[in-house]
Design a protein around this motif. Structure first.
Motif, PDB file in Angstrom:
ATOM      1  N   ARG A 397       1.857  -8.190   9.536  1.00 39.57           N
ATOM      2  CA  ARG A 397       2.671  -9.412   9.463  1.00 39.57           C
ATOM      3  C   ARG A 397       1.877 -10.558   8.841  1.00 39.57           C
ATOM      4  NH1 ARG A 397       7.573 -11.327  11.671  1.00 39.57           N
ATOM      5  NH2 ARG A 397       7.924 -13.272  10.513  1.00 39.57           N
ATOM      6  N   ARG A 410      11.166  -2.986  12.841  1.00 39.49           N
ATOM      7  CA  ARG A 410      11.298  -3.947  13.939  1.00 39.49           C
ATOM      8  C   ARG A 410       9.933  -4.396  14.441  1.00 39.49           C
ATOM      9  NH1 ARG A 410      10.970  -3.550  19.285  1.00 39.49           N
ATOM     10  NH2 ARG A 410      10.889  -1.270  19.247  1.00 39.49           N
ATOM     11  N   ARG A 411       8.944  -3.512  14.419  1.00 42.26           N
ATOM     12  CA  ARG A 411       7.622  -3.858  14.947  1.00 42.26           C
ATOM     13  C   ARG A 411       7.016  -5.056  14.203  1.00 42.26           C
ATOM     14  NH1 ARG A 411       4.140  -0.811  18.092  1.00 42.26           N
ATOM     15  NH2 ARG A 411       5.289   0.501  19.545  1.00 42.26           N
ATOM     16  N   ARG A 413       8.596  -7.120  12.213  1.00 41.13           N
ATOM     17  CA  ARG A 413       9.499  -8.270  12.276  1.00 41.13           C
ATOM     18  C   ARG A 413       9.264  -9.085  13.540  1.00 41.13           C
ATOM     19  NH1 ARG A 413      13.225  -4.626  10.021  1.00 41.13           N
ATOM     20  NH2 ARG A 413      14.101  -4.069  12.064  1.00 41.13           N
ATOM     21  N   GLU A 414       8.968  -8.395  14.641  1.00 37.12           N
ATOM     22  CA  GLU A 414       8.779  -9.079  15.919  1.00 37.12           C
ATOM     23  C   GLU A 414       7.331  -9.450  16.200  1.00 37.12           C
ATOM     24  OE1 GLU A 414      10.565  -6.660  18.934  1.00 37.12           O
ATOM     25  OE2 GLU A 414      12.593  -6.904  18.120  1.00 37.12           O
TER      26      GLU A 414
END
Length: 480
Positions: A397, A410-411, A413-414
């Motif tokens: 990220r 999702r990992r 993104r969060e």
């Protein structure tokens, strides 16, 4: 615990539990790359990283992933961090004794980790005779002064977790793609085929050049197990960088060196089975320090060491791995790229060692056990302890947010992006003095046969401390 109802992979698609990870019936395997020589690597050219716009003044990210150590094992005594000096073994409180330079490997498979976690009690690490001893060990500051120096002068994260509960393979997939592709454990291959591979001078693989018939076990949303070819085509961080025109590289052991199993891009068909693409992006880790000295690292670099310098126990000296880390960080600090670099140094899984913090379970794959993360940069805060929850996808990220890339799953993104470990308003700090190496006993790469490079015709145990079929060891391996 998911049920073990195994069946052959059906034609069609099996949707993984992790968002955006789907498993298709594998295409026929392409011919194995030529085995006679180490993997090719063309000379990297110097990249003007300044020409790529970034959110922060970071123009280079180096993500270093070592092997098999928990936070309490390495930094449990660090002042101000959430560490402990004692452990709960079942119902008994016991001290964490000094860590030796090496010892037999101890269980750290997915089910081993689930047993150690024990529903959050964190008291199930005694699973074999050796794990009863070595799982409950801890380094003292005098043993690892350079790591403590880095923690004191840069940022140490004490709420950083492995992405997958269990061993190396899924965690290395997370480190490049924010997904394990629905896999909990290492791939499986037949003993005879592995011995034949070793006779040909090749190291054990966990990717596209595994022998025909090798497989990994993937879990669908119903807990069904499907045997899949461990040669995938999912999107990785490298693909996002390619789409944006940003150069990158992955340094790892070659296919003739112990440690090749951790070269994650060997599990990506479009890289491993494409010689020109493999040569462009995947480089021998033996060239790393020369490439740093020549200012040849691209904006984004992943690094996994050779096995003998990886910190993985079971035939490898911790001292040699510690010195390798020292040399790499020293090289980065003395290089021209230091002025705009962020180094993220971590360990890929818990290795069977004790840690007292129960990892949050965000999905059916993790988080895994807590490991240290050191954030080292001229913009890193000085002497800070970061207690925000993060995982390997957090490093991805950071890369995505710095270069304006989309997310993969999702990992990421969060995930938090770790930017809070920096102060981008400060004047960039000068590099630290070059850290001294230790005087290690024995050769780093002893001539074969040895425990990590055995004679395939006489060895009773094959490389990487799993049984020949790839399943978790019932007991630690004997010395060869």
């Amino acid at each position: 615990m998911l049920p073990r109802r195994a069946r052959p992979l059906a034609i069609g698609v099996v949707c993984a539990i992790v968002a955006a990870a789907c498993i298709a019936d594998p295409d026929p395997r392409s011919p194995t790359p030529p085995p006679a020589k180490a993997d090719p690597s063309r000379d990297p050219r110097r990249v003007d990283a300044d020409r790529f716009e970034t959110r922060w003044p970071i123009k280079h990210v180096v993500f270093i992933i070592k092997e098999n150590r928990t936070f309490d094992h390495l930094f449990g005594r660090f002042p101000g961090a959430d560490g402990v000096k004692t452990a709960l073994d079942g119902t008994v409180r016991r001290p964490l004794t000094p860590a030796p330079d090496d010892h037999p490997d101890i269980p750290h498979c997915w089910r081993c980790a689930t047993e150690a976690l024990n529903g959050g009690a964190m008291n199930g690490f005694s699973q074999t005779e050796d794990s009863t001893t070595y799982a409950y060990t801890q380094f003292r500051p005098v043993d690892i002064p350079n790591l403590w120096y880095l923690a004191k002068h840069y940022v140490l994260s004490d709420r950083f977790f492995t992405s997958a509960l269990g061993p190396s393979f899924p965690n290395h997939l997370y480190a490049i793609a924010a997904t394990p592709h629905a896999i909990h454990d290492a791939p499986t291959q037949a003993e005879g085929q592995l011995r034949e591979r070793l006779r040909r001078g090749l190291a054990k693989s966990w990717g596209c050049d595994m022998p025909e018939g090798s497989y990994a076990e993937a879990y669908d949303v119903d807990g069904e197990i499907h045997r899949v070819d461990p040669c995938f085509d999912f999107t990785t961080e490298g693909d996002l960088l390619n789409d944006a025109g940003i150069p990158w590289a992955y340094y790892g052991a070659t296919n003739t060196q112990y440690g090749y199993i951790w070269s994650a891009y060997s599990s990506l068909r479009r890289y491993r089975m494409h010689p020109e693409r493999w040569a462009k992006y995947v480089r021998p880790v033996d060239n790393l320090i020369d490439d740093i000295d020549d200012d040849h690292l691209p904006p984004v670099t992943w690094v996994t060491p050779r096995g003998e310098e990886s910190d993985h126990p079971g035939g490898n000296s911790w001292c040699h791995g510690y010195d390798w880390t020292t040399r790499v960080v020293n090289a980065l600090m003395r290089s021209p790229m230091w002025k705009d670099t962020a180094i993220f140094l971590t360990w890929d899984d818990y290795g069977g060692y004790y840690d007292h913090v129960a990892p949050p379970q965000v999905d059916n794959f993790g988080f895994g056990m807590r490991v240290p993360l050191l954030t080292i940069s001229p913009y890193a805060k000085e002497g800070a302890i970061d207690s925000r929850e993060a995982e390997f996808s957090s490093v991805l990220r950071f890369i995505e947010d710095n270069w304006g890339l989309p997310q993969l799953t999702r990992r990421d993104r969060e995930a938090r992006n770790l930017s809070y470990n920096f102060d981008f308003t400060q004047e960039p700090r000068r590099p630290s003095p070059q850290m001294p190496e230790r005087q290690c006993r024995g050769e780093v790469f002893p001539p074969p046969p040895n425990i990590n490079n055995p004679d395939p015709d006489s060895a009773v145990w094959l490389p990487d401390q799993t049984q020949p079929d790839g399943s978790p060891p019932k007991e630690p391996p004997p010395s060869l």
